[in-house]
Design an enzyme around this catalytic site. Structure first.
Site, mmCIF file in Angstrom:
data_model
loop_
_atom_site.group_PDB
_atom_site.id
_atom_site.type_symbol
_atom_site.label_atom_id
_atom_site.label_comp_id
_atom_site.label_asym_id
_atom_site.label_seq_id
_atom_site.Cartn_x
_atom_site.Cartn_y
_atom_site.Cartn_z
ATOM 1 N N HIS A 1 -2.200 -11.997 -18.816
ATOM 2 C CA HIS A 1 -2.939 -10.773 -19.153
ATOM 3 C C HIS A 1 -2.193 -9.885 -20.149
ATOM 4 O O HIS A 1 -2.801 -8.987 -20.742
ATOM 5 C CB HIS A 1 -3.220 -9.948 -17.896
ATOM 6 C CG HIS A 1 -4.166 -10.582 -16.935
ATOM 7 N ND1 HIS A 1 -5.407 -11.049 -17.305
ATOM 8 C CD2 HIS A 1 -4.049 -10.822 -15.593
ATOM 9 C CE1 HIS A 1 -6.023 -11.559 -16.242
ATOM 10 N NE2 HIS A 1 -5.213 -11.442 -15.203
ATOM 11 N N ASP B 1 -4.708 -19.105 -8.137
ATOM 12 C CA ASP B 1 -5.579 -18.168 -7.432
ATOM 13 C C ASP B 1 -7.045 -18.583 -7.434
ATOM 14 O O ASP B 1 -7.895 -17.854 -6.920
ATOM 15 C CB ASP B 1 -5.419 -16.744 -7.966
ATOM 16 C CG ASP B 1 -5.243 -16.675 -9.459
ATOM 17 O OD1 ASP B 1 -5.446 -17.706 -10.132
ATOM 18 O OD2 ASP B 1 -4.892 -15.600 -9.971
ATOM 19 N N HIS C 1 -8.491 -15.769 -13.177
ATOM 20 C CA HIS C 1 -8.819 -14.657 -14.059
ATOM 21 C C HIS C 1 -8.708 -15.101 -15.517
ATOM 22 O O HIS C 1 -7.950 -16.007 -15.847
ATOM 23 C CB HIS C 1 -7.864 -13.484 -13.820
ATOM 24 C CG HIS C 1 -7.756 -13.091 -12.377
ATOM 25 N ND1 HIS C 1 -6.712 -13.502 -11.567
ATOM 26 C CD2 HIS C 1 -8.576 -12.351 -11.596
ATOM 27 C CE1 HIS C 1 -6.891 -13.020 -10.345
ATOM 28 N NE2 HIS C 1 -8.021 -12.327 -10.333
ATOM 29 N N ASP D 1 -5.957 -20.309 -14.373
ATOM 30 C CA ASP D 1 -5.919 -19.158 -13.476
ATOM 31 C C ASP D 1 -7.344 -18.660 -13.237
ATOM 32 O O ASP D 1 -8.198 -18.749 -14.119
ATOM 33 C CB ASP D 1 -5.076 -18.054 -14.119
ATOM 34 C CG ASP D 1 -4.752 -16.910 -13.190
ATOM 35 O OD1 ASP D 1 -5.669 -16.107 -12.925
ATOM 36 O OD2 ASP D 1 -3.605 -16.796 -12.752
#
Length: 365
Positions: free
Chosen positions: A140, A264, A178, A176
């Site tokens: 991120h 995740d 996200h 991931d």
């Protein structure tokens, strides 16, 4: 068996983004919560890989902290100074939901150093494959700001280091749960980096990682977002690899594969709503190793990203480490609670996302 390297460092276990990691405020009416990304969980993961005997197949490497010459491949001077200053204070937010403690700036440099040094070792032929078990995560983090637990963009910096090393084309796969907005932003106009993200649709950041985001300028067609609906499981993820990632990679022709290997998307993770199991992550890792053998002379580096289930993350790390070593699936005491759920099958609404990308993405249409 391939020549394997395992990069980890004690200080990565000392980084602590604090109560709730900025997501959960601590104030009136809210009892402080042991946050979900503190790294006794990561230490437990490495301990399980060791206890299972899988770590014996790896050369263990203690990475050195990255210098400014590495960090500035992606990040601005102001961003680096902000992270250092916040960490020097012992607490605070270095960006957006990017809380730090006294050890965080050092840990972040070590995380970058691990990914850069692993990449350079693979490119130099000292190792065939490498795994970096590091915190804080990175995907991120944007060039000018930290975000969502991520201080420096470990994988993006490793890709830039590979280019500095003389590699022309790099495939970055991010699974991931996200969307890796920081990696996408770094390479959105770069024709020599193909960024592929398989993530939960609309999760985080909001409105990021849409199928219409495919790169621009010289980088047009070099971003491939696969926003799977919440509830996607084993078959959807494997179909995304088979139908999208592999043909896109063959069309692109990378010389190196980097994987932002977040966990995740696991079915027990509190930060996502996906259904992946240890079997999923073992299969995806094995498929990417086979793709590396086909396209890059076997050169592949995996870097740990998200993963917030204290009980399931170690099992998922073990599955990835086993597949990277060419070993069979390890035992998974939690598999029975996930593998027979209907969400493990490819559903029509999930298939529509894959079919749309097959028909419309520039590398696939």
């Amino acid at each position: 068996m391939p020549n394997l390297a395992w990069y980890s460092h004690e200080v990565c276990f000392w980084h602590d983004p604090g109560q709730g990691s900025g997501y959960l405020p601590v104030g009136p009416g809210i009892e402080p919560l042991r946050q979900f990304a503190v790294d006794p969980d990561l230490r437990r993961a490495e301990g399980l890989v060791r206890m299972a005997g899988v770590l014996d197949h790896y050369t263990q490497v203690t990475p050195a902290p990255a210098g400014d010459d590495d960090l500035l491949l992606v990040h601005t001077r102001e961003h680096v100074d902000r992270v250092e200053a916040a960490s020097a204070l012992g607490a605070g937010d270095a960006g957006v939901y990017a809380h730090v403690n006294h050890h965080s700036a050092h840990a972040a440099r070590v995380a970058v150093g691990a990914c850069v040094q692993a990449t350079e070792a693979v490119l130099d032929g000292r190792h065939d494959r490498a795994y970096c078990l590091v915190r804080p995560p990175g995907h991120h983090a944007e060039p000018d700001r930290a975000m969502a637990l991520c201080l420096y963009n470990n994988v993006a910096i490793a890709a830039r280091a590979a280019q500095r090393h003389g590699v022309r084309r790099v495939l970055v796969l991010d699974w991931d749960v996200h969307h890796g907005n920081g990696i996408q932003r770094t390479f959105y106009t770069d024709p020599d980096v193909l960024y592929v993200s398989i993530h939960q649709e609309g999760l985080f950041p909001p409105a990021s990682g849409l199928v219409t985001e495919t790169g621009e300028g010289a980088g047009a067609g070099r971003t491939l977002n696969v926003p799977l609906p919440a509830g996607s499981g084993h078959e959807a993820y494997l179909a995304a690899l088979t139908r999208l990632v592999e043909p896109a990679a063959r069309a692109f022709g990378p010389e190196l594969i980097l994987v932002a290997a977040g966990l995740d998307a696991g079915g027990h993770d509190p930060m996502g709503r996906m259904m992946c199991t240890s079997r999923t992550f073992h299969a995806m890792t094995a498929r990417m190793c086979a793709l590396a053998d086909e396209l890059t002379g076997g050169r592949i580096v995996l870097a740990h990203e998200g993963g917030y289930s204290a009980w399931y993350q170690p099992t998922l790390v073990l599955a990835v480490a086993s597949a990277l070593a060419g070993l069979p699936e390890p035992p998974d005491p939690f598999l029975h609670s996930l593998e027979h759920l209907p969400g493990q099958r490819l559903r029509p609404h999930q298939n529509r996302v894959l079919a749309h990308l097959e028909a419309h993405h520039p590398l696939l249409a």
